[in-house]
Each structure stands twice: as structure tokens, then as C-alpha cells.
Design an enzyme around this catalytic site. Sequence first.
Site, PDB file in Angstrom:
ATOM      1  N   CYS A   1       2.019   2.895   2.322  1.00 38.09           N
ATOM      2  CA  CYS A   1       3.249   3.111   3.688  1.00 38.09           C
ATOM      3  C   CYS A   1       3.743   1.668   3.640  1.00 38.09           C
ATOM      4  O   CYS A   1       4.529   1.609   4.777  1.00 38.09           O
ATOM      5  CB  CYS A   1       2.626   3.511   4.763  1.00 38.09           C
ATOM      6  SG  CYS A   1       1.565   4.776   4.591  1.00 38.09           S
TER       7      CYS A   1
ATOM      8  N   ASN B   1       1.099  -1.035  -0.219  1.00 35.01           N
ATOM      9  CA  ASN B   1      -0.018  -0.166   0.026  1.00 35.01           C
ATOM     10  C   ASN B   1       0.775   1.263   0.229  1.00 35.01           C
ATOM     11  O   ASN B   1       2.120   1.129  -0.202  1.00 35.01           O
ATOM     12  CB  ASN B   1      -0.875  -0.058   1.232  1.00 35.01           C
ATOM     13  CG  ASN B   1      -0.114   0.261   2.519  1.00 35.01           C
ATOM     14  OD1 ASN B   1       0.998  -0.572   2.752  1.00 35.01           O
ATOM     15  ND2 ASN B   1      -0.608   0.991   3.641  1.00 35.01           N
TER      16      ASN B   1
ATOM     17  N   GLU C   1       3.061  -1.475   4.362  1.00 39.02           N
ATOM     18  CA  GLU C   1       2.866  -2.380   5.278  1.00 39.02           C
ATOM     19  C   GLU C   1       1.635  -3.258   5.383  1.00 39.02           C
ATOM     20  O   GLU C   1       1.590  -4.467   5.896  1.00 39.02           O
ATOM     21  CB  GLU C   1       2.470  -1.739   6.954  1.00 39.02           C
ATOM     22  CG  GLU C   1       1.236  -1.287   7.194  1.00 39.02           C
ATOM     23  CD  GLU C   1       0.874   0.050   6.272  1.00 39.02           C
ATOM     24  OE1 GLU C   1       0.014   0.698   6.878  1.00 39.02           O
ATOM     25  OE2 GLU C   1       1.583   0.466   5.609  1.00 39.02           O
TER      26      GLU C   1
END
Length: 974
Positions: free
Chosen positions: A580, A578, A582
Site C-alpha cells: 500500500c 509495501n 506507506e
Amino acid sequence: MTPVTSENLAVASQDQDALHTTAPGQLRVIKRNGELAAFDAKKISLAMRKAYIAVEGEGAEASSRMRDLVEQLTQQIVDAFVRRTPEGGTLHIEDIQDQVELALMRAGEQKVARAYVLYREEHARLRAAQQQGIAKPHPTITVTHLDGQRRPLDLGRIETLVQEACVGLERVSAKKIVDDSLKNLYDGVPVDGVATALMMTARTLVEKEPDYTFVTARLLLDNLRREALSFLKIADEATQQEMHAFYPQAFEAYVAKGIAFGQLDPRLAEFDLERLGAALNPEADNQFTYLGLQTLYDRYFLHHEDVRYELPQVMFMRVAMGLALNEDDREARAIEFYQLLSAFDYMASTPTLFNSGTVRSQLSSCYLTTVPDDLDAIYNAIHDNAMLSKWAGGLGNDWTPIRAMGSRIKGTNGKSQGVVPFLKVVNDTAVAVNQGGKRKGAVCAYLETWHLDIEEFLELRKNTGDDRRRTHDMNTANWVPDLFMQRVFEDKEWTLFSPNDVPDLHDLYGLAFKEAYEAYEAQAQAGEIKLFKRIKAADLWRKMLSMLFETGHPWITFKDPCNLRSPQQHVGVVHSSNLCTEITLNTSADEIAVCNLGSINLVRHINAQGELDVEKLQRSVKVAVRMLDNVIDINYYAVPQARNSNLKHRPVGLGIMGFQDALYKLGIAYASDAGVEFADRSMELVSYFAIEASSDLAAERGSYETYAGSLWSQGVLPIDSIERLVAERGEQFIEVDRSSTQDWVRLRAKVQQQGMRNSNVMAIAPTATISNICGVSQSIEPTYQNLFVKSNLSGEFTVINPYMVQDLKALDLWDEVMVNDIKYYDGSLQPIERIPEEIRQRYATAFEIEPKWLVDAASRRQKWIDQAQSLNLYIKGVSGKKLDVTYRMAWYRGLKTTYYLRALGATSVEKSTVDRGTLNAVSNQSAPQAPQETAPKAPVSAAPKGVDDFLKGHSAQRAPQAAELDELGCEACQ
């Protein structure tokens, strides 16, 4: 001479309202309250005698001159009244005081008369202030209120506010704040200016004593209370103590207003609001730092026509109610959820805080999409991005299926321009749709390393070249197969393809990918595939590292561990992470993956004995998982593919924050074996409790739809899935610690018996904003600096490490010189030799910790996590070899993803104390170089030739300066 003060004049007057009892001619006096009383001349004499004493001192009492003069003047005043009303009548108290002043002036007693006049004016102000509810007015300063009227500054209220703000904080001074603030006020100051002066005064003291950040926040609360309570028509203002009565009233009025404004879900009115209002804890407001509370005010509180009518505890209860809408005992669950949030033991993600309990409850954090190779589908995907971004979702797009530049377009018989022009549109869409004005729109594009457009993709964030083929505002990431990394290690060639020629590579991983990829290479060699390019894998790796250093992008993420360890590999493929890095969930044309995030505040689970409170952690994780699961059913889905995916698989992402704070409380250095071990053990417990909580929810509510066939159903937990990665990659290309301490045999059996409520349970997000709210370090990050100015959308805030200050105070090392030293060295303790080595190591900052420790700790966590973690890498004295070693090590240690690279150039300016007398306690040396990193045991070659050459031209790259520092983590997730 005795000073003329209101106190001794008050004594002298013996209360001027009492200048009467009996009088000649039956004179009567009208008092200020309208009552009638008899005239008494003795009171005039007494008042004048005391006035003389106040001016000339106690010796005046023995003066026959003073006694004679007072008798004479008193008689003159009485005679004047008798002549005026010989038959008797009424006098006003003000008339009597006027005659006293006039008699004194005529007698040449100007000093006494002047003191008497000043006293009358001050007393008049005091009476007026008391009528307005001001118990202790300032003698000279008035305040301009919102209605335009001036009223005396209420010193009593200010002292109460500041004293309340300092309750429980032993190292702060309420008197200093009040005294310093009064110096910055002027007559006629606006009411908001008084609050600002108090806060600014407290703010300036933060760098010397961290507890002043709590004082500043509590003073800010006064502004918040005034704004919200007056809007809700509860009170014009309130002290913290008064909020015990006002909070429940404000809560009920808030719900009614919010529903009337069309902002709150009407179902909130169906709760027992009296019961919930009684559960609000006003004292929880006192735990905010200034940065945390200001962040809430600026970006989270509900507002109407720019008036914030939501208070902190009301907001947390609103969020809790929104998450409890479908519970059987809604009130009990809402209170349970509220208590977890308001105590900062757990914090929901930003979208959940924004929207829970509102009419548009978009609570999810992340959306992952795959973009098909079709023009209609491409623009549908861009439309989906806009709709998801509108409601505060962070986006990860898989663009690998899009054919490469130069490939044939069958419909037009033309040639494709490749993936880059579409990414330019995505970039501009993210800028245009800025999440409702609350924060920047944010998206990350992923591309697999075998895509023919990969070299141009690497350059998207460059500031040079054709700007039409640049994306300055979006993020990019490499989706790297294991086969590519193996060829980098073995210094072999790599082949780039267009996806329309090799369509199945997109969905393959592990040995299946290797077999298909090598078959396509053979076809290209035989001329059966026309559009391809062969390059050395090390050359492409060099360019990846070079662009990562120059632009910060693309991030490096690893396809195979994300898929081989995915619990859901039986029903799809993970094509990207995604925004970020994670989240690792399956995507397809029919499914947009959704993840719902929240984070356990790890430091809140370290007890007074300096140990991890396992029982509390278990309780917090259990409630948190329930809250996250509730999001799935309550959530507003802007596009149908997201709803389809989320209800089918029900993934959630429970993470942690405050990891560095927890280490401080334990007295452990981040860069240590003990620090790595704590990362391992703490994440094992979170994993164990989270999996068990999801399994218990399955027993209560049923397993998720696609549970059958998942790794969970086979008894394969995250710790077990490492073996699958080892089997596919080969022992020579991975080294991961596999130790454990919990009863995993029991939990495996329980999961197979009860099932799982959620396909995925854990993910460590950056927690950029919610960590600010809770006043802790972000996510799993080391401390950036021990003293710096943090800049974000809410302004600039002095941030100082309170644990460091506490330890230095214990050593009697905290003083003005130390503050100046730390500021001079940009928040670093390392050059300050009077600080013991153990303390310097404990408070080593992000760039002073070798990246080896970051990777090792992340590797220990990754073995317990079914998704991934946002891992920023900090590298000081960056070089081609150091970049090469760090990222090879990340892959070799089994990490699924990496996030931002934070690099300091090798020739960053070093500071010394030469010719600086204020630093006389510090040795005249430059900052020591960080120790050399330990290379991984895998066969690691020297840095690819060319990386160091590139970095030489950039070796003076400037470090992020303290005053420029923005959020190191992306806010889109949290």
C-alpha cells in the site's frame, strides 16, 4: 355500534375465569390453573350483558329486551348444568364458556356469539403467549422458531428492541420502523425474517436520515446476540439493556469455548476473567454503523461451524488481552488497550484484529522482501509469499536484482526470460493463497526504472497481449530514482541496464547512485557493457503515465527520499515499499522487513468546542505505540527472515484515519489553505507524541538493537532529514514547507538520551476496512461522494455524509427534493445552486478537489513521518498535462510514494436538470468545471508528447459508478 375489540370484550367478560362463586347443587368450577371455586350464575349474566354492550353500544344497557334475554339465557344455562349434575359436582371453565356460546347462537344472537368466540380465541392465544414469556402477542402473526414451533409474534419485544435501537437518536422514529416492518411480515415468518424486516426497514431510511444507520446496526446486534448467546448457553436472546448482565457471562463462556475449540490462546484463561468481563462496556455497541458491524460479523468474529460466538466487545477484549500477554499487570493493560479500541479512538490493523489472542497470532500487516537473482532463491521467495499471505500479511517484493531478458545465464549458457515470467507465478500464488479465505491475497512487485525489463513491466496489467506475460491480479510499482526525474525535467536520455551488469545500482541512492550510474553509461557507450538500451527519459515517463491511466499501474514511488530520510540507512537500504506504499524499510536476502500498523482516529480527538484535543491525542498515541511495540514480541512469524528483521529493528507504523471527518467537525474545506495547515499541525502532534512515546518505551524496555548509528542516535528527527534530501537533490528540485510549532529541541535531546524503542514509528496506511468498522472516512482521503452505495465483501450499503445532512438541515435545505438532487448528481453538491457556496466547497468530493490540494496536504504530513503515506490521487478531466503536472509535483514536494490514480475522463457525461420537474429548485446548468490547478514552482515542461494523444483515445473512460464502488484502499494493510 361499538367496535368489537379485545379491550371492550375483556371489560364485558369481567374475566371469564371468574364465572362462578356460588351455585345450586353445590356446583364447583375447575379454573385453568387447577384451582376449585364455587359456581356463580351472576357472572354469566354479567358477561353476557357486557358482551351485548360491546357489540351494540352503551345504549344496550337500557334495553329491557337485552335484560330479559340475558336473564332467560342465564337461567337456561344454569338449568342445563343442574340437569347434568343434580347432586352437584365440578365443571371446567371451558364447559361454561361453551354453554354461553351455544345459548347465544340458539337465541339467534350470532353477532354477539361470534364476538364472544373471537374473544375466547384471542384470550387463549394471549394466555399461551404469556406462558411462553410473550407479554404482547400480535393478534394474527406467528413466528416460526428454530425448533420448528410457531409462537405469536412478540410485539412487546419488537417495540422494546426498536426503542432501544433509537435511544439517543433524536431524528429517528421507532414507531415508523415498527409500523413499516409489520407490513412486510406474514404469518409463519421465520424468526430471522423478523429481524431482517426490521433492519431492511431502517436501512431504507438512511438516505433521508443518516442516524438510521446506527438504528440498523443496533437491530443487527439483536441477531448477533441471539446467535452468540444461545451458542454459549447464556440466553436464547437478549435486549441491549440485558447485556449488562449477560456480557460478563458470555465473555467467560467464550474464552472457555475458544480454548476448547483450539482457536484461542490457552494463556487467556490465566487472566482475571471476572475483572475483564466487568470492564466490558455494552453501550459501546451503540456506536457502530450498519456497515461497520456487518463487516465485523462477516470477516472478523471468531466462529465455529459457521456460528459466530464472538460479540463486539468480547472481540475487542480478546484483541486487548492478546496484546497484553507479556505485560506485568496484564489485566490493567488489557483494560487500557480495550478502552482505546472500543471507544474507536484508535484501531489496530486487520491482521491484529483477526489474530490477536488466538493460537496463531500473526498480527503484522506488511512484509517487504528482496528477491535475489538465483533460481532457488526466487522460488524460496515465492514460497515465503505464500506463507506470509496465508496469515493475512500484505506483500511488497523488490524484483530489481533479477537479470533482464536476454542476459546470459552462466549455469546453462542460455539466455534469461527476464523478470516477467516469475511475476506471473507470483500473481497466481496470490490468487491461490487467499489469506485463509478471509480476503484476497495481495502482493505488489517493485522494479527500478533503470531495469531493462521496465517497459514490459509497465504493461503487466494490460488486457491485451500475451496473457502468459500479464498479471491481472497483482499490483505493480515503479521504484524511481531522483536522477530519472531530473532527466525528465531536463529532457535528457536515460539508459536501461540488466542488474547483473550493474549490480551495485540496486543498493545506491542519491549522489552515489548518480556517480555510479553515469559511470555505467560511459562503459555502455564504450562498448564495455553489451546489453543496454538508451531512450529519452520523457518517452519512458510518457509510457509510465499512459499505463498508469490505462491500467492503474504501476504506481509511482520514489527511491531517493525513502532512503535519504530513512533513520536506518546505516544498516541497509530501502529497496521498495509495501503493498500500500506507506512502508519504507530495509530489505536484504537475510531480512524480510515487517511492519505493524494501527491508526489514530483523528475525528475522535476533536472536542465539543471544535478544537483538536491535544491532551487526549497524547494519551491515545502513547497507548497506541505501546500496543504496536507489543505486537513485535507476541507476533507469529511464518518465515525466519521476518522474525530476524522485526526483533532487530522493531519498526511500527502509527497512522491516522478520519482526517476528512475532522475537517468537517472543524468546518474546514479540504481544498483550502486551512485544510493544508490542519494536515500539517495535526501530523506534527502525532509525530511528536509518537516519537516521545517510543523514546519513553526505550527508557522502560531498552532501545532497539540497531539504534546506535541511526539518525535517531544523531539527533536527526524526520523534520530534520528533509535537509539531507535537499542537499542530495538540489534546491532547484524540491520545495517543502519546514515550519513547526512544538519543542523539537527538547525532544531531540530526550531521544539522544533515552534512545528509541522502534527504528520507525509512523506510516499512514489506507485503513480501508478499519475505517468502515469505526464509521469514519478512510485514512487521509477526501470524501468519495456525499451519497452513494458502497459495495464490498459484506454486501451493498447506502453511505451518506452525516455532516452534510446536519449542515443542510440547519439551513432548512434538507428535503425529498434535495435527496433526489444529490442522488441525480452522483453525490455532488456543486451543481445545486441553492446550496451556499461555502457549504458546497466544504463538501466538495474527491474528484472535485484539485490534486494540488491532495499533494500539498501530503507534503505537509510527509515532513513529520519517518516512513510514508498511502496517497490516492483523484484527477477529474484527466489529460496528459494534468497527469504530468500532478506526478512531477508529488516528487517536487518531497513525497516518498504515491498510491492509486483515480481518474475521470475529460468527456465524462455531465448531467443537467432539463425536463426534470422534480429538480425545479436547481438551475438548468451542467456541473461546473473544477478550477485550474496551480502548477508547482519547479520548472515543469508541457506534458511529454504522446500522452495527450493516448488519452484522446480513452477520454470517455467511465467513472466508478456508485453501485460499483469497492474499497478504494487495499484491505491488506488495514
